[in-house]
Design a protein around this motif. Sequence first.
Motif, PDB file in Angstrom:
ATOM      1  N   THR A 178       4.477  35.687  11.150  1.00  0.00           N
ATOM      2  CA  THR A 178       4.457  34.290  11.588  1.00  0.00           C
ATOM      3  C   THR A 178       3.373  33.550  10.822  1.00  0.00           C
ATOM      4  N   LEU A 179       3.372  32.258  10.946  1.00  0.00           N
ATOM      5  CA  LEU A 179       2.306  31.442  10.354  1.00  0.00           C
ATOM      6  C   LEU A 179       1.524  30.795  11.479  1.00  0.00           C
ATOM      7  N   LEU A 180       0.208  30.729  11.313  1.00  0.00           N
ATOM      8  CA  LEU A 180      -0.653  30.151  12.347  1.00  0.00           C
ATOM      9  C   LEU A 180      -1.413  28.956  11.780  1.00  0.00           C
ATOM     10  N   PRO A 181      -1.716  27.966  12.627  1.00  0.00           N
ATOM     11  CA  PRO A 181      -2.643  26.916  12.186  1.00  0.00           C
ATOM     12  C   PRO A 181      -4.032  27.561  12.074  1.00  0.00           C
ATOM     13  N   PRO A 193      -5.079  24.227   7.217  1.00  0.00           N
ATOM     14  CA  PRO A 193      -4.202  25.126   6.462  1.00  0.00           C
ATOM     15  C   PRO A 193      -3.360  26.038   7.355  1.00  0.00           C
ATOM     16  N   PHE A 194      -2.211  26.441   6.834  1.00  0.00           N
ATOM     17  CA  PHE A 194      -1.382  27.470   7.461  1.00  0.00           C
ATOM     18  C   PHE A 194      -1.940  28.823   7.010  1.00  0.00           C
ATOM     19  N   VAL A 195      -1.956  29.792   7.918  1.00  0.00           N
ATOM     20  CA  VAL A 195      -2.421  31.142   7.564  1.00  0.00           C
ATOM     21  C   VAL A 195      -1.328  32.131   7.976  1.00  0.00           C
ATOM     22  N   GLY A 196      -1.010  33.068   7.091  1.00  0.00           N
ATOM     23  CA  GLY A 196       0.001  34.071   7.409  1.00  0.00           C
ATOM     24  C   GLY A 196      -0.546  35.114   8.375  1.00  0.00           C
ATOM     25  N   TYR A 197       0.234  35.465   9.404  1.00  0.00           N
ATOM     26  CA  TYR A 197      -0.128  36.568  10.291  1.00  0.00           C
ATOM     27  C   TYR A 197       0.892  37.664  10.028  1.00  0.00           C
ATOM     28  N   ILE A 198       0.450  38.699   9.298  1.00  0.00           N
ATOM     29  CA  ILE A 198       1.377  39.730   8.826  1.00  0.00           C
ATOM     30  C   ILE A 198       0.900  41.098   9.321  1.00  0.00           C
ATOM     31  N   PRO A 199       1.608  41.679  10.286  1.00  0.00           N
ATOM     32  CA  PRO A 199       1.159  42.954  10.863  1.00  0.00           C
ATOM     33  C   PRO A 199       1.346  44.116   9.882  1.00  0.00           C
ATOM     34  N   GLU A 200       0.718  45.248  10.228  1.00  0.00           N
ATOM     35  CA  GLU A 200       0.898  46.463   9.407  1.00  0.00           C
ATOM     36  C   GLU A 200       2.387  46.819   9.384  1.00  0.00           C
ATOM     37  N   HIS A 201       2.766  47.596   8.395  1.00  0.00           N
ATOM     38  CA  HIS A 201       4.163  48.035   8.194  1.00  0.00           C
ATOM     39  C   HIS A 201       5.081  46.894   7.732  1.00  0.00           C
TER      40      HIS A 201
END
Length: 316
Positions: A240-243, A164-172
Amino acid sequence: MTITQLYYVLAVAENKNFTKAAEKCFVTQPTLSMQIQKLEDELDILIFDRSKKPIELTEVGKKIVTQAKNIVNESYRIQDIVDQQKGFIGGEFKLGIIPTIMPTLLPMFLKTFIKKYPKIKLKIEELTTEEIIARINDGHLDAAIAATPLEHDTIKERVLYYEPFVGYIPEHHKLHNKQKINISNLDIDDMLLLEDGHCFREGIINLCKAFKNQVDEQFQLESGSIETLIKLSDEGLGMTLLPYLHTLDLSEKAKGNLHHFEEPSPAREVSIIYHKSELKMQIINALYDVISSIIRGAIAFQNVKIISPLPNKNSH
């Protein structure tokens, strides 16, 4: 006509140079030249145009090389039959792995595989999908691990797992407080991507295209590595999206920025791929068994939607 002569012809066709071909074949240049000359005399044609620099194949030479590849491949099959008859799983095996799979998957299975099959001499190279396909077709790779489907006539694919793709979404970031994200939330202009040539990048573009008709490919930033994407994201330059396997080794702080998709999760299909001539199948099967049994413990996702790695393709 001998298989050795055909093997020498293939070496010259590939290296476009008699000296380099002789080095690759571990023979002297006069020996190699003499054998090719003998073959040309027997057939009463010229396979190579020696007046050109680098050396070129004649028109009939091109046809001979195509046939020679088949004959040399089939000759390797005899050794294959003998190995299988004896139950021997060993020898040199050349494996290619794409860059977004190599750093996470290789440490997971390599030690176990070497321990289980000590007679196999694994030669592993990190290569792009394009390089992998060319090398499998040229006989320079026995198999590879890549994102599929690739839709190549000469190549067989055997699915290892769905990642699956996983979202990497930082604070703010505007999506940071969303517990689960949806594909429709993604904005390609706010996405940090890998450089051109990575099929993971194509997968993300295809994922965004599935929901938006127009994709303006004016990305702010692109990088050669997933680690850099994470750092750029932490700097506030976008999400970004991560594996999925890349998320397992993140620090606890970084894991706080991970956001899974609503089901069905978008995912990439990862397969072991090899030439349709099916040489060294006992080693390919051994690799398949070791990797799929290890991965089963790491990825427990079932409800996924496969995103194609092919350029300009929407999800399968």
